[in-house]
Design a protein around this motif. Structure first.
Motif, PDB file in Angstrom:
ATOM      1  N   THR A  18       0.843  -1.203   0.000  1.00  0.00           N
ATOM      2  CA  THR A  18       0.000   0.000   0.000  1.00  0.00           C
ATOM      3  C   THR A  18       0.871   1.244   0.000  1.00  0.00           C
ATOM      4  O   THR A  18       0.624   2.202  -0.727  1.00  0.00           O
ATOM      5  CB  THR A  18      -0.902   0.018   1.248  1.00  0.00           C
ATOM      6  OG1 THR A  18      -1.502  -1.257   1.385  1.00  0.00           O
ATOM      7  CG2 THR A  18      -1.974   1.069   1.135  1.00  0.00           C
ATOM      8  N   PHE A  19       1.915   1.197   0.818  1.00  0.00           N
ATOM      9  CA  PHE A  19       2.813   2.343   0.908  1.00  0.00           C
ATOM     10  C   PHE A  19       3.497   2.597  -0.431  1.00  0.00           C
ATOM     11  O   PHE A  19       3.562   3.719  -0.910  1.00  0.00           O
ATOM     12  CB  PHE A  19       3.852   2.081   2.004  1.00  0.00           C
ATOM     13  CG  PHE A  19       4.873   3.165   2.119  1.00  0.00           C
ATOM     14  CD1 PHE A  19       4.543   4.381   2.727  1.00  0.00           C
ATOM     15  CD2 PHE A  19       6.149   2.998   1.616  1.00  0.00           C
ATOM     16  CE1 PHE A  19       5.478   5.398   2.820  1.00  0.00           C
ATOM     17  CE2 PHE A  19       7.086   4.007   1.704  1.00  0.00           C
ATOM     18  CZ  PHE A  19       6.749   5.213   2.309  1.00  0.00           C
ATOM     19  N   LEU A  21       2.493   1.739  -3.436  1.00  0.00           N
ATOM     20  CA  LEU A  21       1.529   2.240  -4.413  1.00  0.00           C
ATOM     21  C   LEU A  21       1.275   3.727  -4.196  1.00  0.00           C
ATOM     22  O   LEU A  21       1.213   4.511  -5.148  1.00  0.00           O
ATOM     23  CB  LEU A  21       0.216   1.469  -4.294  1.00  0.00           C
ATOM     24  CG  LEU A  21       0.176   0.133  -5.021  1.00  0.00           C
ATOM     25  CD1 LEU A  21      -1.124  -0.596  -4.711  1.00  0.00           C
ATOM     26  CD2 LEU A  21       0.315   0.352  -6.523  1.00  0.00           C
ATOM     27  N   GLY A  22       1.129   4.119  -2.925  1.00  0.00           N
ATOM     28  CA  GLY A  22       0.904   5.519  -2.596  1.00  0.00           C
ATOM     29  C   GLY A  22       2.069   6.374  -3.081  1.00  0.00           C
ATOM     30  O   GLY A  22       1.883   7.430  -3.696  1.00  0.00           O
ATOM     31  N   LEU A  23       3.265   5.869  -2.845  1.00  0.00           N
ATOM     32  CA  LEU A  23       4.470   6.585  -3.257  1.00  0.00           C
ATOM     33  C   LEU A  23       4.493   6.742  -4.776  1.00  0.00           C
ATOM     34  O   LEU A  23       4.786   7.822  -5.308  1.00  0.00           O
ATOM     35  CB  LEU A  23       5.706   5.807  -2.777  1.00  0.00           C
ATOM     36  CG  LEU A  23       7.020   6.578  -2.810  1.00  0.00           C
ATOM     37  CD1 LEU A  23       6.985   7.724  -1.802  1.00  0.00           C
ATOM     38  CD2 LEU A  23       8.188   5.651  -2.533  1.00  0.00           C
ATOM     39  N   GLY A  25       1.990   6.880  -6.759  1.00  0.00           N
ATOM     40  CA  GLY A  25       0.992   7.882  -7.121  1.00  0.00           C
ATOM     41  C   GLY A  25       1.547   9.286  -6.981  1.00  0.00           C
ATOM     42  O   GLY A  25       1.402  10.127  -7.881  1.00  0.00           O
ATOM     43  N   VAL A  26       2.201   9.523  -5.845  1.00  0.00           N
ATOM     44  CA  VAL A  26       2.750  10.854  -5.583  1.00  0.00           C
ATOM     45  C   VAL A  26       3.816  11.201  -6.620  1.00  0.00           C
ATOM     46  O   VAL A  26       3.822  12.294  -7.204  1.00  0.00           O
ATOM     47  CB  VAL A  26       3.339  10.924  -4.154  1.00  0.00           C
ATOM     48  CG1 VAL A  26       4.091  12.233  -3.954  1.00  0.00           C
ATOM     49  CG2 VAL A  26       2.241  10.787  -3.116  1.00  0.00           C
ATOM     50  N   TRP A 250      -1.235  10.992  10.881  1.00  0.00           N
ATOM     51  CA  TRP A 250      -0.437   9.764  10.987  1.00  0.00           C
ATOM     52  C   TRP A 250      -0.184   9.408  12.456  1.00  0.00           C
ATOM     53  O   TRP A 250      -0.353   8.266  12.871  1.00  0.00           O
ATOM     54  CB  TRP A 250       0.884   9.931  10.235  1.00  0.00           C
ATOM     55  CG  TRP A 250       1.720   8.697  10.278  1.00  0.00           C
ATOM     56  CD1 TRP A 250       1.575   7.585   9.512  1.00  0.00           C
ATOM     57  CD2 TRP A 250       2.796   8.433  11.178  1.00  0.00           C
ATOM     58  NE1 TRP A 250       2.489   6.634   9.874  1.00  0.00           N
ATOM     59  CE2 TRP A 250       3.259   7.119  10.888  1.00  0.00           C
ATOM     60  CE3 TRP A 250       3.420   9.157  12.199  1.00  0.00           C
ATOM     61  CZ2 TRP A 250       4.317   6.547  11.591  1.00  0.00           C
ATOM     62  CZ3 TRP A 250       4.471   8.576  12.891  1.00  0.00           C
ATOM     63  CH2 TRP A 250       4.901   7.279  12.579  1.00  0.00           C
TER      64      TRP A 250
END
Ligand SMILES: Nc1ncnc2c1ncn2[C@@H]1O[C@H](COP(=O)(O)OP(=O)(O)OP(=O)(O)O)[C@@H](O)[C@H]1O
Ligand SMILES: [Mg+2]
Lengths: 270, 272
Positions: A18-19, A21-23, A25-26, A250
């Motif tokens: 998940t992390f 994928l998020g990265l 995206g950014v 967070w």
């Protein structure tokens, strides 16, 4: 019925992927923005290249003057949120624990809640001028609602079988409130505080933006925004604000995970 | 076999008990005029079709629920609130355990009100968790356990409390056959050692006969007493010997026959 193993199932959902994928995206969004601005598709004074904003952001994070403004906003935020907790949690417990009070307070709470806090800014300026009191009153008002709501419902909706269990073992109403209703409502209260923390930050900065004052992130943005045509600093300030919101969330979410693992497991199981 | 029962002074009396949930068009009559007595130290099993009002009955006896009519008397005094020295093992065991407390804290919970010295609390927790074979799970949380294990935690909690009257609402519904047999013998052991009075609701006819001094058969909803059958089987009871004795076989047939017409056509397939 049975809720076994729900906790382990919940936790095995690869947090690493998940992390990543998020990265991804950014990074992609950053690259697209960079490409658009470098190709001069938009006026650079409206949208500076992403890399320029990033560098400005990094410089801001070590700029003592800017950090002073951040500290001022955060002080108002912490103070307002703290006050909201002190006011809303006991009130929420009182409203939620006694059925009569619960029913009597419901209509009033439902009536006041939909008023958007930002709409109260003019009123707050009239009442308190433009100082700290004005900012605090808005933060307080905005953050009281989520905490109050979650506390009322958390305390009111305790499983009747759990309460009957304590009553069956001879515990009185006050012990049941303290030892069953409050622990059972605690995760809801916490969620209310987490939501309020985000709302409080938004209100703090909005209040500064709309009424100036002498200190704060919003005030600083007004200053740099009106001082020159270059918007880079305004963008950088916005990024810092976003990062601040992310950091607060967070911290609070990881606290929630540690403190209320039992609640997550139960919700996942039912 | 001789069927003799030592006469026991009455401890608990249920008289003219009626309970109706709701009012007007949505009213549900759960119990209709129940009368029975329970002697001091007696083991009474209660059987009846699903939804006939057994849980409602136990809630009224425990003082958690005010019946709409009739009385429950304990030691000759009418119960108006939860009396001292009574424990109820809820049918909904999962919801009656506190998920924010570890297994041992759950068991300790009722003891914390009794102002027992720390050493005795420790001892009771250890003893009752060992009795339900959960000593290894003491530091786990209820939601980390299987349904059957949770049910055993609820039983251990009631045992550690050492009540004078123990009300159990289908307490072995979620455990396997072997654990069930073990728990039956455990309850019998506790019953004898601490001379507890037990009201035991079950769907299992064999279990009702095996455990008790008397079996109370309830009718279909609303509950009323169909039969009150004394079980004169000798004690101590043994899973294999008792269950193969002629007397046992006769009694279980009798209870089964009584339940069948009570069950009627409505829920012919359900286990009772
Ligand atoms: N809180 C309630 N409100 C309204 N009706 C209820 C309530 N609790 C139980 N009833 C009704 O009362 C009747 C008896 O319910 P009860 O739970 O006592 O049955 P039971 O014999 O314990 O059933 P089971 O064997 O399935 O546990 C049922 O018809 C049920 O629908
Ligand atoms: Mg029931």
């Amino acid at each position: 019925m049975s809720r076994e193993h729900s906790g382990t199932v919940e936790r095995s959902r690869l947090p690493g992927s998940t992390f990543l994928l998020g990265l991804a995206g950014v990074v992609s969004a950053f690259a697209i923005l960079e490409a658009i601005t470098r190709a001069d598709l938009v006026d650079r004074t409206y949208l500076p290249p992403a890399s320029t904003v990033l560098i400005a952001t990094a410089q801001l994070l070590v700029d003592p003057e800017f950090l002073g403004h951040v500290a001022s906003t955060m002080r108002a935020w912490a103070f307002g949120l703290g006050l909201a907790i002190i006011v809303a949690v006991p009130l929420g417990i009182a409203f939620g624990a006694f059925d009569r009070v619960y029913r009597a307070s419901r209509a009033l709470v439902e009536l006041l809640r939909p008023i958007p806090s930002v709409a109260l800014i003019p009123l707050a300026i009239l009442l308190f001028g433009q100082g700290l009191q004005y900012k605090l009153s808005l933060i307080l008002y905005a953050s009281v609602w989520p905490i109050l709501f979650n506390t009322i419902y958390g305390v009111h909706d305790v499983d009747p079988i759990a309460k009957d269990t304590a009553r069956g073992f001879g515990f009185g109403p006050l012990s049941i409130l303290r030892r069953v209703a409050l622990p059972s409502a605690a995760p809801f209260v916490y969620t209310g505080i987490r939501v309020a923390a985000a709302v409080a930050l938004i209100l703090a900065i909005s209040a500064e933006l709309l009424a100036g004052g002498s200190q704060g992130i919003g005030t600083w943005m007004l200053l740099v925004g009106s001082g020159s045509v270059d918007r880079t600093l305004v963008y950088a300030g916005t990024v810092v604000t976003g990062l601040l919101g992310l950091a607060i969330n967070w911290v609070l979410v990881s606290g929630e995970r540690r403190l209320f693992a039992w609640h997550r497991a139960r919700q996942a199981g039912s | 076999m001789t069927v003799t029962r030592a006469p026991r002074p009455d401890l608990l009396a249920v008289a003219g008990l009626c309970h109706t949930y709701g009012a007007g068009a949505v009213a549900t009559v759960a119990i209709d005029d129940l009368d029975f007595e329970v002697g001091q130290g007696e083991f009474l099993s209660i059987v009846g079709p699903s939804g006939c009002g057994k849980t409602t009955l136990l809630r009224c006896v425990s003082g958690l629920q005010h019946p709409t009519a009739g009385t429950v008397t304990l030691h000759g005094e009418a119960i108006s609130d939860v009396p001292e020295g009574m424990a109820l093992v809820f049918q909904d065991y999962a919801r009656s355990l506190f998920p924010w407390m570890s297994v041992s804290s759950n068991v300790e919970f009722p003891l914390s009100r009794l102002r027992l010295p720390r050493s005795e609390r420790r001892e009771r927790i250890g003893e009752s968790l060992a009795a339900v074979r959960l000593d290894a799970a003491a530091d786990k949380y209820p939601w980390q356990l299987s349904g059957g294990m949770q049910q055993r935690v609820a039983i251990a909690r009631a045992l550690a409390y050492r009540p004078e009257v123990l009300l159990m609402d289908e307490p072995f519904a979620s455990v396997d056959a072997q654990t069930r047999a073990d728990l039956e013998d455990l309850v019998l052991d506790v019953w004898r050692r601490f001379s507890v009075t037990i009201l035991f609701v079950t769907h299992d006819i064999d279990e009702s006969v095996y455990l008790s001094d008397r079996v109370l058969v309830l009718s279909r909803s609303p509950a009323s007493v169909v039969a009150d059958i004394p079980v004169g089987l000798p004690r101590p009871r043994d899973q294999i010997e008792t269950k193969s004795a002629d007397g046992f076989v006769r009694l279980r047939a009798e209870v089964a026959r009584l339940i069948r017409p009570a069950r009627g056509a409505e829920t012919a397939g359900t286990s009772i």
